[in-house]
Enzyme design. Sequence first.
Site, PDB file in Angstrom:
ATOM      1  N   HIS A 144     -16.131 -82.947  -8.016  1.00  0.00           N
ATOM      2  CA  HIS A 144     -15.134 -83.943  -7.620  1.00  0.00           C
ATOM      3  C   HIS A 144     -15.576 -85.386  -7.890  1.00  0.00           C
ATOM      4  O   HIS A 144     -14.786 -86.316  -7.735  1.00  0.00           O
ATOM      5  CB  HIS A 144     -14.805 -83.827  -6.131  1.00  0.00           C
ATOM      6  N   HIS A 182     -11.503 -75.182  -4.944  1.00  0.00           N
ATOM      7  CA  HIS A 182     -10.844 -76.479  -5.146  1.00  0.00           C
ATOM      8  C   HIS A 182     -10.806 -76.843  -6.632  1.00  0.00           C
ATOM      9  O   HIS A 182     -11.706 -76.473  -7.394  1.00  0.00           O
ATOM     10  CB  HIS A 182     -11.600 -77.569  -4.373  1.00  0.00           C
TER      11      HIS A 182
HETATM   12 ZN   LIG Z   1     -14.669 -76.239  -3.194  1.00  0.00          ZN
END
Ligand SMILES: [Zn+2]
Length: 385
Positions: A144, A182
């Site tokens: 991320h 994610h």
């Molecule tokens: Zn994750």
Amino acid sequence: MPDVTHDQPIQASPFPRFIGSEIYRNSSYGAWHPLRVPRVSTVMDLTRAMGWLPARQYITSPRAKPAALTGFHTPAYLAALVQAERDQSVTEATRARFGLGTPSNPVFPEMFRRPATAAGASLLAGELLAKGGTIFSPGGGTHHGMPDRANGFCYLNDPVLAIQSLRRNGAQRVAYVDIDAHHADGVEYAFAEEPDVLLLSVHEANRWPRTGALSDRGVGQVYNLPVPAGMHDDDMALVRDELLLTAVAAFRPDAIVLQCGADAVTEDPQSRLCLSNNAHWSIVAALATIAPRYLVLGGGGYNPWSVGRLWSGVWATLNGIEIPDRLPVDAQSVLADLTWKTHRRNQSPQKHWLTTIRDEPRNGAISGEIRRDLRVLGSALRIWV
Ligand SMILES: [Zn+2]
């Protein structure tokens, strides 16, 4: 385009290598952060207790200096991160501009050194794999991280740095596969316009960061599959065969980077997916023979037992080691020593989290939604291939 995939592999190392560090043992994001739990140190202890990690396969991760990180991150952000670690506090301006000192990305004593260690492992992996081979870096996978801000527990983006390092060291075409719960927003941000980097991400739909739409196509090499809550092993096997393996093989990569986040299993508190660790291991194994260079990274994973067991099984899989049904006593005691404090109480482990590494498979009827979306991606792949 030259097909370098099949006539190149001179193996620099005849066996897989594990890049780890003691920094993961004693550092924590804070008392109530999901990353308060030990993860990499559990994998090191458990694989050693099993006799699976001899010294010749272990490499201590170097720590990257800020100047080595500017391939993706901005100098201003790196300076702010180093300064936040030194000061152990941030100004309001730094918090607003760089996302440091937030609940997700708090100030903690090793807030630069720890991510810089994962980044150092990824940079080193690209060099060590110049002539081929397999590396596991469970401290990596911070997908991320953005160029100029911390995001979603990630201060840096080591998968991006790994892909850049692989490419500097002779891999022209890199396939990035991400099976964390994610979406790999930072990696897609970095390479959405790069035709020689294939991006595949399978992630839970309607979950943070809410990017990674089925319709994202980049420049024809981006494939996202948002999946419904409850996805199980049989769903994932179909995704593996119809999307991941098909796309990666057709791309003919010189290197594969697998982000093997452990948060898509049933026991993880940060997703509602229902995989067993067998699903991850079957993908680890299936990708192992497609390209001459193979880097497997960690990622999410917030239940200390399930993440330690899953990633230890990844290492066993990469080494072709058979996982016993029941662990020997020394290995059981590594798992028995773990604790997981949730608000008000200690979470007690299920019995098989202490005595086994392999979960029972979690099977079921294939989701109609997944079948439908695989068809959408399948027709996009056919055009691309
Ligand atoms: Zn994750």
